[in-house]
Scaffold this active site. Structure first.
Site, PDB file in Angstrom:
ATOM      1  N   ASP A 439     -69.445 -23.763  96.098  1.00 13.85           N
ATOM      2  CA  ASP A 439     -69.973 -24.787  95.199  1.00 13.85           C
ATOM      3  C   ASP A 439     -71.460 -24.589  94.964  1.00 13.85           C
ATOM      4  O   ASP A 439     -71.970 -24.820  93.877  1.00 13.85           O
ATOM      5  CB  ASP A 439     -69.718 -26.184  95.769  1.00 13.85           C
ATOM      6  CG  ASP A 439     -70.342 -26.371  97.150  1.00 13.85           C
ATOM      7  OD1 ASP A 439     -70.395 -25.400  97.922  1.00 13.85           O
ATOM      8  OD2 ASP A 439     -70.772 -27.497  97.465  1.00 13.85           O
ATOM      9  N   ARG A 443     -77.628 -25.217 100.249  1.00 17.96           N
ATOM     10  CA  ARG A 443     -77.729 -26.320 101.202  1.00 17.96           C
ATOM     11  C   ARG A 443     -76.703 -26.180 102.331  1.00 17.96           C
ATOM     12  O   ARG A 443     -75.993 -25.170 102.431  1.00 17.96           O
ATOM     13  CB  ARG A 443     -77.569 -27.653 100.476  1.00 17.96           C
ATOM     14  CG  ARG A 443     -76.194 -27.938  99.918  1.00 17.96           C
ATOM     15  CD  ARG A 443     -76.218 -29.197  99.064  1.00 17.96           C
ATOM     16  NE  ARG A 443     -74.909 -29.528  98.526  1.00 17.96           N
ATOM     17  CZ  ARG A 443     -74.727 -30.171  97.390  1.00 17.96           C
ATOM     18  NH1 ARG A 443     -75.759 -30.533  96.655  1.00 17.96           N
ATOM     19  NH2 ARG A 443     -73.506 -30.458  96.976  1.00 17.96           N
ATOM     20  N   ASP A 444     -76.593 -27.215 103.135  1.00 21.08           N
ATOM     21  CA  ASP A 444     -75.677 -27.199 104.274  1.00 21.08           C
ATOM     22  C   ASP A 444     -74.259 -27.500 103.803  1.00 21.08           C
ATOM     23  O   ASP A 444     -73.661 -28.506 104.165  1.00 21.08           O
ATOM     24  CB  ASP A 444     -76.124 -28.210 105.334  1.00 21.08           C
ATOM     25  CG  ASP A 444     -76.392 -29.593 104.747  1.00 21.08           C
ATOM     26  OD1 ASP A 444     -76.243 -29.757 103.522  1.00 21.08           O
ATOM     27  OD2 ASP A 444     -76.753 -30.496 105.519  1.00 21.08           O
ATOM     28  N   GLU A 445     -73.722 -26.599 102.984  1.00 18.56           N
ATOM     29  CA  GLU A 445     -72.382 -26.761 102.428  1.00 18.56           C
ATOM     30  C   GLU A 445     -71.823 -25.374 102.135  1.00 18.56           C
ATOM     31  O   GLU A 445     -71.128 -24.808 102.945  1.00 18.56           O
ATOM     32  CB  GLU A 445     -72.427 -27.638 101.172  1.00 18.56           C
ATOM     33  CG  GLU A 445     -71.066 -28.146 100.727  1.00 18.56           C
ATOM     34  CD  GLU A 445     -71.195 -29.272  99.721  1.00 18.56           C
ATOM     35  OE1 GLU A 445     -70.151 -29.685  99.202  1.00 18.56           O
ATOM     36  OE2 GLU A 445     -72.314 -29.737  99.443  1.00 18.56           O
ATOM     37  N   ASP A 452     -64.092 -27.187  91.800  1.00 21.82           N
ATOM     38  CA  ASP A 452     -65.129 -26.434  91.110  1.00 21.82           C
ATOM     39  C   ASP A 452     -64.596 -25.089  90.642  1.00 21.82           C
ATOM     40  O   ASP A 452     -64.852 -24.648  89.516  1.00 21.82           O
ATOM     41  CB  ASP A 452     -66.321 -26.196  92.045  1.00 21.82           C
ATOM     42  CG  ASP A 452     -66.885 -27.475  92.639  1.00 21.82           C
ATOM     43  OD1 ASP A 452     -66.087 -28.312  93.099  1.00 21.82           O
ATOM     44  OD2 ASP A 452     -68.106 -27.642  92.666  1.00 21.82           O
ATOM     45  N   TRP A 503     -58.492 -30.816  92.189  1.00 20.62           N
ATOM     46  CA  TRP A 503     -58.953 -29.926  93.255  1.00 20.62           C
ATOM     47  C   TRP A 503     -57.757 -29.115  93.771  1.00 20.62           C
ATOM     48  O   TRP A 503     -57.714 -27.886  93.628  1.00 20.62           O
ATOM     49  CB  TRP A 503     -59.622 -30.737  94.365  1.00 20.62           C
ATOM     50  CG  TRP A 503     -61.076 -30.950  94.123  1.00 20.62           C
ATOM     51  CD1 TRP A 503     -62.119 -30.381  94.804  1.00 20.62           C
ATOM     52  CD2 TRP A 503     -61.686 -31.778  93.108  1.00 20.62           C
ATOM     53  NE1 TRP A 503     -63.320 -30.799  94.275  1.00 20.62           N
ATOM     54  CE2 TRP A 503     -63.087 -31.657  93.243  1.00 20.62           C
ATOM     55  CE3 TRP A 503     -61.183 -32.601  92.104  1.00 20.62           C
ATOM     56  CZ2 TRP A 503     -63.982 -32.314  92.401  1.00 20.62           C
ATOM     57  CZ3 TRP A 503     -62.067 -33.273  91.272  1.00 20.62           C
ATOM     58  CH2 TRP A 503     -63.448 -33.129  91.420  1.00 20.62           C
ATOM     59  N   GLU A 715     -75.937 -29.214  89.389  1.00 22.38           N
ATOM     60  CA  GLU A 715     -74.815 -30.022  89.854  1.00 22.38           C
ATOM     61  C   GLU A 715     -74.705 -31.323  89.063  1.00 22.38           C
ATOM     62  O   GLU A 715     -73.611 -31.814  88.811  1.00 22.38           O
ATOM     63  CB  GLU A 715     -74.995 -30.344  91.341  1.00 22.38           C
ATOM     64  CG  GLU A 715     -73.890 -31.171  91.952  1.00 22.38           C
ATOM     65  CD  GLU A 715     -74.075 -31.369  93.443  1.00 22.38           C
ATOM     66  OE1 GLU A 715     -73.081 -31.681  94.119  1.00 22.38           O
ATOM     67  OE2 GLU A 715     -75.212 -31.213  93.942  1.00 22.38           O
ATOM     68  N   HIS A 736     -75.006 -24.950  90.659  1.00 24.66           N
ATOM     69  CA  HIS A 736     -73.618 -25.388  90.748  1.00 24.66           C
ATOM     70  C   HIS A 736     -72.945 -24.986  89.430  1.00 24.66           C
ATOM     71  O   HIS A 736     -73.387 -25.419  88.385  1.00 24.66           O
ATOM     72  CB  HIS A 736     -73.578 -26.916  90.870  1.00 24.66           C
ATOM     73  CG  HIS A 736     -72.939 -27.435  92.109  1.00 24.66           C
ATOM     74  ND1 HIS A 736     -73.564 -27.401  93.337  1.00 24.66           N
ATOM     75  CD2 HIS A 736     -71.752 -28.041  92.311  1.00 24.66           C
ATOM     76  CE1 HIS A 736     -72.785 -27.967  94.237  1.00 24.66           C
ATOM     77  NE2 HIS A 736     -71.670 -28.359  93.647  1.00 24.66           N
TER      78      HIS A 736
END
Length: 913
Positions: A439, A443-445, A452, A503, A715, A736
């Protein structure tokens, strides 16, 4: 006629192929029009010259993914392929290629998964080593290698490859990729192999809560070096207890947090080797293209911020690491911090990274050095340099890192801002296609969010060859899915969250996209169980009326038609969306069943579709055609998925247009509605509305971000506000790709390319005249060859240039003409008169002051008509605001701005003439 671009399983002369029935593809070039392949013959011989398959003459026009049907292939054997082709003009041509098989059965491996044991817990990356001598001269050496963690390997000090972050991220409990490298030229009489292993995705910190050990708490290495000597003897050198391990210069490494490298005098600890239980049946040969450094961008400028921070700007948000060229004092510590953006005051702004520190630290040795992290990656445009007082921008190189996917598509037009948008789409895809479709990269992802991925898949597969990339990822989707749990929200699944519409629908949509783009029926066969089980899962959770109206749904994620404080799902009824997608994927499953010959399944899902559609229409439309949710997204899905009753479609379209008008001709859609919004308008006679909405330049719009200096897709529609401040929701990535799904509309509707048959064996050329885009150009390298569509409408003439590759045919729908021309391969040019004017004034009330002042005449006019106005504080604050927004606080200035805008547009028109 000639043949070119021969591929085996999408690869050129692949090494270590682990499929027993590889498929062959080739492309045809010809100077003659209407060229079609009439027959082929394939001859395959092994390394001893023995013929293993002679297809004989096959009367067929099939030139993609022709399966091998000869004698059983042997492991670790080189095969030569020759293809002979005849065409309808009596011409003949041939081409050669090769492939080398690897290991078909993972149980044939003899290595052990070895682990490091140190006297105390270590953050430093272990370095495994083994020394060996050769018995005699080697003719071929292949290294098979993988890890619990990520690794880099070297033999005699030379890296075995340029791959990064291997073995990649899979569902390690069921699937672990290994790589195969040709290391013949790296060997000498005596040798040492060294492999450094880091935490990576296996053991490292992952997820919103930054938790380690998602798959295990112990790093491991699994490797075999297969040697073949010139006399025919073979030898295998495998990981076992005889290897050694120690720590090295990499003192710690985490994907989110960054890496520390000590080149001065790091403490080296010797460890011991242990082994752990490992089921080799999870091993699978590398399935897609590896991650590589694909571009190197030298720092373009040095910045000193108001806070006295020293920064380097690379001019583009990228994913990767920074390489530093430096000579510093021995023991000097240099830190590089990463960020996507500066704040409105020009200071370093790392807040979009959340808990991901993204700090790389180098401890220097006093010599000239080139320093670069190994096992991490960051999303950034800027770095903050700490610990180095004097430096120049060219000492820093941004190493762009992603899965090395072949570029296949290119779109250009006469509007520079739209070209910048296309570039932003391309960059966000590159930055987020790093072994899995993430995605965001910063960052922390950095997770494989399925929603997506599916909304962007059509656009992605135009820009780059995604056949192997998506096939590999779909194997993980399938491995994590079941009839009982459904399909995860992220894959690989570390969240343990399952089954939400749009999703989880990736299970059906993504194989369908790959089939349509590449003509690859194999991905449908491979994923058939996952596809129909997802439809069955939904059906099993429907109510008595046959509708899915329970459980969590993301809805129209981040839509603008509902207050953020309520939630992020938008105003559209989330179960309307769930059932609309239910119908969509059921329809795709019906078509898949027909293609694969599953007649009973096709009949079953047709019955399900009809029952669900009637229930859906009864539930969500009134007797007069009014939608329960009169949002843009509900209307778009009704039209694009063909869900509204035929007599209600006009009202649904009017509802959509009316909603857009109430939003001042702006969109209000989120992740679900946005991909189909412009498609639905253009396909239903409202192309002008789609164009007007698309070309908006103020918030919310695609070009708003372009005007704000974006180099990737955001995003959120307002990730950066007009005053330079940021969305503060804690979820604000500037990289994103979901809203980049508009690319598919540009390619299909504006440029005019759509497949009629899978793989573009037959395709439609139908460019739609688009006000504001006088010229468009599309180049797409299909599996049959390059397709080119160049269209212009200016100076009273329409010009269309089309190139159709051999062995395909096209239907050309000329703009403003009713006739559809059916053509074979060749080059076609058309020119005729038109009364259509696609030009639009360059400047309008949507323009910002910055845009006006970019015109060489603007400052002169302002000084003549309003002396001193540009020096006012209001103007400085409003530099990035639209004229309309500025006039909200100074309406008396409207005549002045209107006069200047008119003068600038008149000047442009005179220059064009």
């Amino acid at each position: 006629m000639r043949l070119f671009d021969f591929r085996t399983e999408y690869r050129e002369n692949p090494l270590g192929l682990a499929t027993k029935h590889p498929r062959f593809s080739w492309k045809i070039a010809s100077d003659e029009n209407d060229t079609v392949q009439t027959s082929y013959r394939i001859l395959v011989t092994d390394q001893r010259g023995r013929e293993t398959w002679n297809s004989g003459p096959v009367q067929s026009d099939q030139s993609i993914l022709v399966p091998y049907e000869g004698d059983p292939l042997e492991e670790e054997t080189i095969y030569r392929i020759q293809v002979f082709v005849s065409d309808n003009h009596g011409k003949e041509a041939s081409i050669e290629g090769s492939f080398e098989t690897g290991i078909f059965d993972a149980h044939h491996f003899v290595a052990k998964m070895i682990c490091p044991d140190f006297p105390s817990p270590q953050e430093a990356c272990p370095v495994f080593s083994h020394s060996f001598s050769l018995r005699q001269r080697v003719s071929r050496a292949r290294l098979y290698i993988t890890a619990h963690g990520v690794y880099e390997a070297a033999i005699n000090g030379s890296a075995v490859s340029d791959c990064r972050m291997a073995p990649g991220w899979t569902n390690y409990r069921k699937r672990l990729q290994y790589q195969i490298y040709d290391v013949t030229n790296l060997l000498g009489d005596t040798n040492q192999i060294q492999v450094t292993v880091a935490n990576g995705w296996y053991k490292g910190i992952l997820g919103f809560y930054c938790q380690p050990n998602q798959y295990g708490d112990q790093l491991g290495l699994f490797a075999e070096l297969h040697l073949q000597y010139e006399n025919g003897d073979k030898e295998v050198i495998a990981t076992d207890e005889n290897w050694t391990v120690r720590t090295g210069q990499i003192r710690c490494s985490e994907i989110y947090m960054g890496e520390t490298i000590d080149t001065d005098s790091p403490e080296i600890l010797e460890g011991s080797i242990s082994t752990k239980n490992f089921d080799s049946s999870v091993l699978t040969a590398q399935e897609d293209e590896p991650v590589r450094i694909t571009e190197r961008i030298v720092g373009i400028r040095k910045i000193t911020t108001p806070r006295a921070e020293s920064l380097i700007d690379f001019g583009q948000i990228v994913t990767g690491v920074v390489e530093l060229h430096v000579k510093a004092s021995r023991g000097q510590v240099i830190r590089l911090r990463h960020a996507e953006v500066l704040d409105k005051d020009g200071n370093f702004y790392p807040d979009t990274l959340r808990q991901a520190k993204s700090i790389d630290t180098f401890i220097c040795n006093g010599q000239e050095q080139v320093l670069r992290p190994h096992f991490t990656f960051h999303g950034f445009r800027y770095i903050c340099v700490e610990g180095l007082d004097h430096f120049e921008p060219d000492q820093f190189i941004a190493c762009v890192t992603h899965t090395d996917l072949e570029k296949t598509g290119d779109f250009r037009c006469s509007a520079p801002k739209v070209n910048q948008l296309q570039q932003n789409i391309s960059w966000s895809q590159r930055d987020n296609f790093l072994d899995i479709p993430t995605d965001c990269p910063q960052r922390d992802e950095r997770l494989g969010w399925t929603g997506d991925a599916q909304v962007f898949s059509w656009t992605a597969s135009f820009n780059r060859n995604t056949a192997l990339f998506y096939s590999k990822w779909m194997r993980d989707v399938a491995s994590e899915s079941s009839l009982e749990k459904g399909v995860p929200h992220v894959v690989p699944d570390i969240l343990q969250s399952y089954s939400a519409s749009a999703w989880s629908d990736v299970a059906v949509i993504l194989p369908w996209v790959v089939y349509q783009i590449y003509g690859d029926e194999g991905i449908l066969k491979e994923n058939w169980t996952c596809m129909h089980e997802w439809v069955d899962y939904i059906s099993n959770h429907c109510n008595d009326r046959g509708l899915w109206q329970t459980g969590f749904q993301y809805g129209d994620w981040l839509a603008l038609d509902k207050e953020e404080s309520a939630d992020r799902t938008g105003a559209t009824d989330p179960y309307f969306i769930a059932n609309a997608y239910f119908l969509y994927v059921t329809d795709l499953t019906i078509q898949t069943a027909d293609i694969l010959g599953h007649r009973d399944a096709g009949a079953k899902y047709r019955k399900l579709y009809q029952k669900t559609l009637l229930a859906f229409q009864d539930e969500y439309y009134s007797n007069t055609g009014r939608i329960v949710s009169e949002t843009q997204t509900a209307a778009v899905l009704s039209l694009y998925f063909n869900l509204a009753r035929s007599q209600d479609r006009d009202r649904v379209l009017r509802t959509l247009i009316s909603n857009i008008e109430r939003h001042k001709n702006h969109l209000s859609t989120g992740f679900v509605g946005t991909p189909y919004l412009c498609h639905a308008l253009s396909e239903n006679g409202a192309h002008d509305t789609a164009v007007s909405l698309f070309l908006k330049e103020d918030y919310p719009s695609w070009l708003y971000a372009v005007n704000m200096g974006a180099t990737t897709i955001w995003e959120r529609w307002n990730s950066i506000h007009p005053d330079g401040s940021f969305d503060e929701s804690g979820m604000n990535s500037l990289n994103h790709y979901a809203y980049g799904s508009i690319g598919d509309w540009l390619y299909r509707k504006v440029a005019g390319l759509s497949q009629i048959e899978p793989g573009y064996k037959s395709f439609l050329v139908r460019p739609m005249l688009t006000k504001g885009l006088e010229e468009t150009s599309l180049h797409f390298d299909s599996v049959y060859g390059p397709i080119v569509i160049e269209n212009s409408c200016k100076l009273g003439k329409i010009r269309l240039h089309v190139e159709v590759p051999p062995n395909t045919h096209a239907q050309i729908h000329l703009p403003e003409k009713e006739e559809i021309l059916k053509v074979g391969s060749g080059v076609y040019d058309y020119e005729y008169e038109t009364k259509t004017d696609l030009s639009i004034p360059r400047y309008s009330s949507d323009s910002t002051l910055a845009e006006l002042l970019a015109h060489p005449l603007a400052k002169e006019l302002f000084e003549q008509m309003a002396p001193g106005m540009l020096d006012g504080p209001m103007i400085q604050f409003a530099y990035q605001m639209s004229v309309t927004d500025m006039l909200g606080s100074a309406p008396e200035a409207r005549p002045l701005f209107e006069t200047i805008i008119e003068a600038l547009n008149r000047s442009d028109q005179e220059n064009q003439s």
